[in-house]
Structures are given as C-alpha cells and as structure tokens.
Design a protein around this motif. Structure first.
Motif, PDB file in Angstrom:
ATOM      1  N   TRP A   1       0.135  -1.621  11.200  1.00 13.91           N
ATOM      2  CA  TRP A   1       1.342  -0.496  10.926  1.00 13.91           C
ATOM      3  C   TRP A   1       1.232   0.406  12.372  1.00 13.91           C
ATOM      4  O   TRP A   1       2.240   0.947  12.237  1.00 13.91           O
TER       5      TRP A   1
ATOM      6  N   LEU B   1      -6.336   4.560  -2.526  1.00 12.52           N
ATOM      7  CA  LEU B   1      -6.393   3.840  -4.053  1.00 12.52           C
ATOM      8  C   LEU B   1      -6.938   2.699  -3.891  1.00 12.52           C
ATOM      9  O   LEU B   1      -7.726   2.465  -4.798  1.00 12.52           O
ATOM     10  N   ALA B   2      -6.747   1.615  -2.977  1.00 11.87           N
ATOM     11  CA  ALA B   2      -7.093   0.498  -3.007  1.00 11.87           C
ATOM     12  C   ALA B   2      -8.594   0.570  -2.778  1.00 11.87           C
ATOM     13  O   ALA B   2      -9.282  -0.623  -2.615  1.00 11.87           O
TER      14      ALA B   2
ATOM     15  N   ARG C   1      -2.219   6.984   1.643  1.00 12.25           N
ATOM     16  CA  ARG C   1      -2.617   7.386   0.168  1.00 12.25           C
ATOM     17  C   ARG C   1      -2.841   6.114  -0.707  1.00 12.25           C
ATOM     18  O   ARG C   1      -3.727   6.051  -1.454  1.00 12.25           O
ATOM     19  N   GLY C   2      -1.954   4.977  -0.579  1.00  7.99           N
ATOM     20  CA  GLY C   2      -2.173   3.905  -1.193  1.00  7.99           C
ATOM     21  C   GLY C   2      -3.431   3.161  -0.700  1.00  7.99           C
ATOM     22  O   GLY C   2      -4.257   2.606  -1.566  1.00  7.99           O
ATOM     23  N   LEU C   3      -3.718   3.122   0.596  1.00  8.45           N
ATOM     24  CA  LEU C   3      -5.040   2.350   0.821  1.00  8.45           C
ATOM     25  C   LEU C   3      -6.346   3.219   0.391  1.00  8.45           C
ATOM     26  O   LEU C   3      -7.264   2.544   0.158  1.00  8.45           O
TER      27      LEU C   3
ATOM     28  N   TRP D   1      11.525   2.670   5.923  1.00  9.44           N
ATOM     29  CA  TRP D   1      10.488   1.576   6.121  1.00  9.44           C
ATOM     30  C   TRP D   1      11.194   0.313   5.791  1.00  9.44           C
ATOM     31  O   TRP D   1      10.824  -0.702   6.233  1.00  9.44           O
TER      32      TRP D   1
ATOM     33  N   GLU E   1      -1.166  20.305  -4.178  1.00  6.10           N
ATOM     34  CA  GLU E   1      -0.895  19.095  -3.400  1.00  6.10           C
ATOM     35  C   GLU E   1       0.339  19.125  -2.484  1.00  6.10           C
ATOM     36  O   GLU E   1       0.282  18.767  -1.404  1.00  6.10           O
TER      37      GLU E   1
ATOM     38  N   PHE F   1     -10.806  12.232  -1.185  1.00  6.81           N
ATOM     39  CA  PHE F   1      -9.556  11.823  -1.581  1.00  6.81           C
ATOM     40  C   PHE F   1      -9.963  11.431  -3.320  1.00  6.81           C
ATOM     41  O   PHE F   1      -9.255  11.472  -4.103  1.00  6.81           O
TER      42      PHE F   1
ATOM     43  N   ASP G   1       0.879  -1.368  -0.040  1.00  9.79           N
ATOM     44  CA  ASP G   1      -0.080   0.026   0.060  1.00  9.79           C
ATOM     45  C   ASP G   1       0.704   1.076   0.111  1.00  9.79           C
ATOM     46  O   ASP G   1       0.591   2.078  -0.699  1.00  9.79           O
ATOM     47  N   MET G   2       1.763   1.264   1.005  1.00 13.73           N
ATOM     48  CA  MET G   2       2.714   2.289   0.672  1.00 13.73           C
ATOM     49  C   MET G   2       3.443   2.458  -0.491  1.00 13.73           C
ATOM     50  O   MET G   2       3.563   3.685  -1.088  1.00 13.73           O
TER      51      MET G   2
ATOM     52  N   GLU H   1      11.101  10.521   8.109  1.00  9.87           N
ATOM     53  CA  GLU H   1      10.473   9.523   7.285  1.00  9.87           C
ATOM     54  C   GLU H   1       9.600   8.295   7.430  1.00  9.87           C
ATOM     55  O   GLU H   1       8.892   7.841   6.615  1.00  9.87           O
ATOM     56  N   THR H   2       9.550   8.168   8.702  1.00  6.17           N
ATOM     57  CA  THR H   2       8.636   7.226   9.340  1.00  6.17           C
ATOM     58  C   THR H   2       7.112   7.481   9.026  1.00  6.17           C
ATOM     59  O   THR H   2       6.197   7.044   8.881  1.00  6.17           O
TER      60      THR H   2
ATOM     61  N   GLN I   1       6.431  10.113   6.832  1.00  6.82           N
ATOM     62  CA  GLN I   1       6.057  10.440   5.521  1.00  6.82           C
ATOM     63  C   GLN I   1       5.558   8.828   5.158  1.00  6.82           C
ATOM     64  O   GLN I   1       4.417   8.936   4.343  1.00  6.82           O
ATOM     65  N   GLY I   2       6.217   7.964   5.321  1.00  4.93           N
ATOM     66  CA  GLY I   2       5.979   6.551   4.734  1.00  4.93           C
ATOM     67  C   GLY I   2       4.383   6.215   5.328  1.00  4.93           C
ATOM     68  O   GLY I   2       3.688   5.699   4.694  1.00  4.93           O
TER      69      GLY I   2
ATOM     70  N   ASP J   1       2.217   8.051   3.271  1.00  7.52           N
ATOM     71  CA  ASP J   1       2.152   7.354   1.731  1.00  7.52           C
ATOM     72  C   ASP J   1       1.333   6.066   1.695  1.00  7.52           C
ATOM     73  O   ASP J   1       0.627   5.799   0.645  1.00  7.52           O
ATOM     74  N   MET J   2       1.498   5.279   2.896  1.00 10.26           N
ATOM     75  CA  MET J   2       0.621   3.842   2.836  1.00 10.26           C
ATOM     76  C   MET J   2      -0.943   4.471   3.049  1.00 10.26           C
ATOM     77  O   MET J   2      -1.697   3.738   2.530  1.00 10.26           O
TER      78      MET J   2
ATOM     79  N   VAL K   1      12.431   7.689   2.435  1.00 12.54           N
ATOM     80  CA  VAL K   1      11.179   6.745   3.010  1.00 12.54           C
ATOM     81  C   VAL K   1      11.553   5.249   3.005  1.00 12.54           C
ATOM     82  O   VAL K   1      10.919   4.562   3.688  1.00 12.54           O
TER      83      VAL K   1
END
Lengths: 196, 196
Positions: free
Chosen positions: B187, B169-170, B165-167, A187, B129, B105, A162-163, B155-156, B158-159, B162-163, A183
């Motif tokens: 997570w 999309l899913a 955002r991916g969720l 991770w 954005e 979203f 997903d990330m 970065e933790t 940020q990741g 990002d996750m 990132v």
C-alpha cells in the motif's frame, strides 16, 4: 409407518432449525446493541421468544451462542455477496465495505474486544475471525477479478479489506457515510489501476 | 519572600504534574489490559501508587480520567511522529501504521466500543476521536508531502489511515506483524504512485 415417521420428523427438524436461527439472529442484534457485558443466553432467549431451556439445548454456553451467531450471519452475508450479479469494481468495493458497517460488524467488534480480555473466549473468536477473514478474502479476489499470481495483488486486496475494517470502526460512534463514500470512490479507482 | 514562594510553588506544581502523568499512563495501560469494564479510578490509582483521593482531585469522574488518558498518550505519539527526521514515504507509512498497533490503540478501541453502548461516555469519546483523527490526518499529510489541493489526495490519505486502523484491529487477537508488513509495503507503493 416409515412415511409417517419421516413426516413427523421433518416439521420437528424444521422447527428446531427455525428456533436456532431465531436465537442466532437475536444474539447478533443483542451483541450489536448491548455489547458483550449485556449479552447473555437468557437475554437472547427472551428476545427470541424461546425458553431458556430450549436456548441452552441449542447452545450450552454463552461462548457457543455468540460465536455461532457471528459465524452464521457472516456466512449469510458471504452468500449474498457471492450471489451479486457481475458488477464493475467500484460497485464491488462498495459492497465489500458495506460488510463492515452494519450490525454484524458491530456485533463482531464487541466479540473481538471482549475476546481480547477473556481467556475463555479468545481461542474461539481467534479461530472464527481467521475463518471468516479467509472466506471474505476469497470472495473479494473472485468478485474483483484479481489475479493473485501477480506481484503484490494479494496484499492489495488484503489492504482493501483492512481499510474496510477501519471504515467500519470509524462508523461506530458517528454516521461516517458521506466521508466513507468519498474514500471508497477514490481507493476503488486506485485499486482498479493497481489490479489492471 | 517572592522568591521563596515561587520556589515552594514550583516543586509542588511539578509533583502535581508528575502525579497526573502517572495516573494517565496507568489509565491507558489499565484500559489496554483489562478493558473498560475492568478500568475504574480506584484500580488506576492503585496501579499508579497514588491515593484514591488524589486521583479524584485530578479526575473527578471515570470518564474524565480515561478520555484524558487516551488524549494524553495520543498527543505524545503525535509529537514523536512530528519529530521524525525526513524519511521516504514507505517509512512514513510504516510509522503511521505503528500508531495503531500498540497499547494506545488497544486502549482507545476499548474506550470506543464502551462508548458505543454508554450514553454517558459517547459524546466525550466522539469528540476526542474527531480531534485526534484530525490531528493525525494533518501530520500524515505533512509527513507524506501530500498536496491536498489535488483531486482525490485528501481521500487517498484518509483511506490510508482507515487501513491503518483496520490493521490495528487485525492485530488485536493475534500477532499480525508478518502479514501487516507485506500489506504496508504494497500500500505504501500504491500511495507513492497516487501521490506522485
């Protein structure tokens, strides 16, 4: 006679397969560059240097062509990934994330977003996404050497993918490479700890 | 006299603000439902019960209307998030992920994808954005009680986003709630460990 027939058939089958693959590659490139609205069978046929009639022989509808194209390239990528030599987890995580930052992801994203509005496309893309997603998950588990019988391991790997998908989205409008690498490194380290 | 002028002005300003907000809300709903191709100033004006002329007074171009709409709703969401009472990290992670699974979203995703093909839209959406992303990151750091001076902490977080955002999309084509809740729980636990 039999020998002649076979010999005549094979080059024809080869040509047909070559035409099909040219169409699929052109379809992915077209989707990635012009989006769903700008992607038709005619445009792809011209790009591939194939007649419109030949294109429609292979792919009767626009939906047939573009879902087949995304699936074809996804399979090619999966095979390349599976063929990777044994690597440490950080390299595997980087390779998995790379799946989501190229033209294939852009093409798939255009197809997903179009499918969310178009009833005709939606069931095909939903089914395709599920199949490609399962396959990617299977490869990720294998390459990461993750034992899914452990508690939370399955969800850890899913979250990573997903990330990766979210990182692909973040790379859509700007080159996000520098941030993404930081990132991914962080991770990958957290994941390595979690997977033991 | 001064008092009368002010009294006459204020309701007019209120009405204008109310009209603007109705247009913005209608624009987000329209984008989420019909995508960029189906979203014009006229369609949104009709949906909001506002004349086309009034809509164009507030938003001269289609780009103005839709980028303002996504920004407006993003700001509303940020405010709601910031107003959350103190919570444990798992609840904060769930609330952050929720930002990426609703109509906002979907609307933003349509705008991003359209911007990747349309030169006119691209710089506006890229800038939007970046701004919304920075703000969300700031809120996430605060709510998670993360100390960004520590190595890898930035970065933790940020990741995690990002996750999220991916969720999102899913969740575009199918209801991914059940899987998502398991991934988020896992997570959140990894994050809690990493942030100490």
């Amino acid at each position: 006679m039999g020998g002649v027939t076979t010999a005549a058939k094979e080059p024809k089958q080869d040509r047909s397969r070559a035409t099909r693959q040219r169409l699929l590659a052109a379809a992915v490139a077209c989707l990635a560059e012009h989006g769903w609205a700008g992607s038709t069978v005619s445009v792809v046929a011209e790009r591939a240097g194939v007649s419109r009639g030949a294109a429609q022989h292979h792919f009767p509808t626009r939906e047939d062509l573009f879902t087949a194209a995304v699936e074809y390239v996804a399979e090619e990528r999966s095979q390349a990934l599976r063929a990777l030599p044994g690597q440490d987890r950080a390299a595997v995580v980087a390779a998995l994330v790379d799946l989501y930052t190229g033209p294939l992801f852009r093409a798939a994203l255009h197809l997903w977003v179009a499918a969310s509005d178009e009833e005709q496309l939606r069931p095909r893309v939903t089914e395709l996404e599920a199949r490609v997603g399962r396959e990617t998950h299977r490869i990720a588990v294998e390459l990461l050497g993750a034992d899914e019988s452990g508690p939370g391991v399955r969800e850890t790997v899913q979250g990573l993918l997903d990330m990766a998908r979210g990182l692909g989205l973040a790379n859509l409008l700007t080159d996000d490479t520098a941030r993404r690498e930081r990132v991914v490194a962080q991770w990958a380290a957290l994941l390595d700890q979690a997977l033991g």
